[in-house]
Design a protein around this motif. Structure first.
Motif, short mmCIF file in Angstrom:
data_model
loop_
_atom_site.label_atom_id
_atom_site.label_comp_id
_atom_site.label_asym_id
_atom_site.label_seq_id
_atom_site.Cartn_x
_atom_site.Cartn_y
_atom_site.Cartn_z
N UNK A 457 0.25 -5.79 -0.05
CA UNK A 457 1.18 -4.67 -0.17
C UNK A 457 0.38 -3.37 -0.27
N UNK A 458 0.37 -2.59 0.80
CA UNK A 458 -0.42 -1.36 0.87
C UNK A 458 0.54 -0.17 0.86
N UNK A 483 -9.91 -11.88 5.05
CA UNK A 483 -9.46 -10.60 4.52
C UNK A 483 -8.54 -10.86 3.33
N UNK A 484 -8.78 -10.19 2.25
CA UNK A 484 -7.93 -10.30 1.06
C UNK A 484 -7.56 -8.90 0.58
N UNK A 485 -6.53 -8.82 -0.26
CA UNK A 485 -6.17 -7.56 -0.86
C UNK A 485 -6.91 -7.36 -2.17
N UNK A 486 -7.42 -6.15 -2.40
CA UNK A 486 -8.09 -5.83 -3.65
C UNK A 486 -7.36 -4.66 -4.30
N UNK A 491 -2.87 3.08 -3.79
CA UNK A 491 -2.03 2.32 -2.87
C UNK A 491 -1.55 0.99 -3.44
N UNK A 492 -2.06 0.61 -4.60
CA UNK A 492 -1.72 -0.70 -5.18
C UNK A 492 -2.69 -1.77 -4.75
N UNK A 521 -3.99 -0.58 12.65
CA UNK A 521 -3.12 0.45 12.08
C UNK A 521 -3.71 1.09 10.84
N UNK A 522 -3.26 2.32 10.57
CA UNK A 522 -3.81 3.06 9.43
C UNK A 522 -3.64 2.30 8.13
N UNK A 523 -2.46 1.66 7.93
CA UNK A 523 -2.21 0.93 6.69
C UNK A 523 -3.00 -0.37 6.61
#
Length: 553
Positions: A457-458, A483-486, A491-492, A521-523
């Motif tokens: 969630x960005x 790839x993982x979210x940190x 941005x969360x 994409x930018x996000x």
């Protein structure tokens, strides 16, 4: 939603239904056709269907003499060795429920699953690492009996003698006792009345890690396993399936191999050329020696074969098809493997809770790279709204894949409270929520976009890690990527890429980051590219996002 309204490219019609059998009955049906037919090839020795069935019967009789009752759990803590098949089918002949355990488990992992499943007896071999772990669990748990097979006794005579003479360090010093018994001593020739078992009986507890918490035991009945084996056999378009030789490099304890190799071979009357564990050189030698015709594996196996210097000089002319599952197949690995070998490589999909197989690309004719193919016969899906699983996804949009079919598990062992989370009722049918986000095209080919729990969630946007991974893998220097979210204060979450480079590659992390972020994409842009010597992998060799996330976060 299903595929009988779209062009269906598998050889057996989608509407086909399959006979629910017990696993022993399926074995006996194949045995009656040709008792002397080869079943298992192992290190130069071949075991016929008659030999494996006879040993399974003796093991069943021995378990009953030990006091095993229908429904008791019998654990298999084994690599790919011939007694796996005898113990698997034999335990079920005795009315037992098999519990598969990975040979890579620690004492703590094995002990927890033994306790959770209530396993009474555990079968292993006299390999030091396995025996030591199993014996410690025997000492500290409710496990009653440890049954130890001799690896040397499964080898051809010459190899067996040499193994005993020169490889003593590779044989465990077993302390035999009333609770630690030799495999051969458990086998019984006595005429024991075997219990009546039915297709509705529980056959297998297959533990799955899921995304959080302790592993859960998926309850798979005889009918689920035998029908899924028949579903897999039904996608084979080649003549005389009894002549097929499957390359057995996947570990039997894993659900993919349990269905796509072991039970599939029995359903078809085919044979398996086994190796104790995946080793690229040994796999290439085995394919050539036994004329393997099919090879189910995971992407890292095909990458390892590509990396091995013996690939170019190995005769692979007997191979008709390779089937990749367990993880997405990187496009460049797919293309390079087919170019290097001339063998068709197709992707499929399944999960523990579906007995192993849900869909596959056709072995001949139309297939679509990057998809998981078309559903196997008798299987239906719906796509659920990603935010609200009580609703269907908007038409044409990705949604959470939910599956209905004869191969779907009954539920999780001793966890009835999870049913509401993993099953959804619709139009009088019970669908299994997979957690995977998918789309289906007009030809009935499915593509997995990502996992619900992996989405990042960005700043209010949803980012699919697999999209970013697909992009970064197009960089010529990148061999593997996760790839993982940190966490990010503003941005969360933001994506971060972890990569392994190709040998001799000299690209830097900043160069790869700039190259990647100009193409997505930018996000979706990553905050960092981290270069590593290796990325964590699961026990069957697929990249392990869960382990990486746990390590990094």
């Amino acid at each position: 939603m299903h595929v009988n309204t779209a062009p269906y490219n598998h050889p057996t019609p989608w509407e086909t239904s399959f006979e629910p059998l017990t696993l022993p009955a399926m074995l006996e049906r194949t045995l009656m056709h040709d008792p002397g037919a080869p079943f298992l090839h192992f290190m130069g020795r071949t075991f016929s269907y008659r030999a494996v069935h006879s040993e399974a019967m003796k093991f069943a009789a021995g378990l009953i003499e030990m006091g095993v009752k229908p429904g008791d759990r019998i654990g298999l803590f084994l690599p790919n060795v011939p007694i796996y098949a005898s113990a698997y089918y034999g335990a079920m002949m005795a009315g037992g429920v098999v519990v598969n355990f990975s040979p890579l488990y620690s004492v703590e992992e094995l002990a927890w699953q033994v306790a959770d499943s209530g396993t009474r007896a555990l079968v292993t071999v006299d390999v030091p690492e396995l025996y030591v772990t199993a014996s410690k669990v025997l000492e500290t748990s409710e496990l009653e009996t440890l049954i130890v097979g001799s690896l040397a006794s499964m080898l051809p005579l010459g190899k067996s003698i040499a193994f005993n003479l020169f490889k003593r360090s590779q044989i465990a010093k077993v302390e035999w006792s009333a609770s630690v018994r030799r495999w051969d001593d458990v086998l019984s020739d006595e005429g024991v009345n075997l219990p009546v078992i039915t297709p509705d009986d529980l056959a297998l507890l297959q533990y799955t890690g899921g995304t959080t918490g302790r592993p859960k035991g998926a309850m798979l009945g005889h009918s689920q396993l035998t029908q899924n084996a028949q579903q897999v056999a039904a996608i084979n378009p080649f003549e005389n399936p009894r002549k097929e030789v499957m390359m057995g490099a996947l570990p039997f304890f894993h659900v993919f191999a349990n269905t796509a190799l072991l039970n599939h071979a029995v359903a078809a009357g085919a044979s398996i050329a086994m190796v104790p564990r995946f080793d690229a050189k040994q796999v290439l030698q085995t394919i050539e020696k036994y004329g393997a015709t099919g090879f189910p594996g995971v992407p890292t196996m095909f990458q390892a074969l590509l990396d091995h210097p013996d690939l170019a000089k190995t005769d692979l002319s007997t191979l008709k098809v390779c089937i990749s599952g367990g993880a997405p197949m990187p496009a460049q690995v797919h293309t390079r493997f087919e170019d290097a070998t001339g063998v068709r490589l197709v992707e499929g999909y399944g999960l523990t809770e579906s007995s192993g197989v849900v869909s596959a690309n056709p072995y001949v004719g139309t297939r679509k790279k990057g998809t998981i193919g078309q559903l196997v016969a008798g299987t239906e899906i719906i796509l659920l709204d990603k935010e609200d699983p009580t609703k269907l996804a908007p038409e044409g949009e990705p949604g959470e894949l939910a599956v209905c079919g004869p191969q779907i598990m009954r539920g999780y062992w001793q966890r009835p409270e999870t049913d509401a989370d993993v099953f959804v009722e619709r139009d009088g049918k019970r669908y299994l929520r997979t957690g995977d986000v998918a789309v289906m095209d007009e030809d009935g080919f499915l593509s997995i976009v990502d996992r619900i729990k992996d989405m990042i969630a960005v700043g209010g946007f949803k980012v699919f890690p697999s999209v970013v991974e697909e992009a970064i893998l197009k960089h010529e220097a990148v061999k593997e990527a996760l790839v993982i979210g940190v966490p990010d204060d503003y941005l969360g979450e933001v994506p971060r890429a972890f990569v392994v480079l190709e040998p001799e590659a000299n690209a830097g992390a900043e160069d790869i980051k700039e190259w990647l972020n100009n193409r997505i994409g930018k996000h979706e842009r990553v905050d960092e590219v981290v270069i590593r010597d290796e990325l964590p992998k699961t026990i069957i060799g697929k990249l392990d996002r869960k382990a990486l996330r746990a390590e990094v976060l």
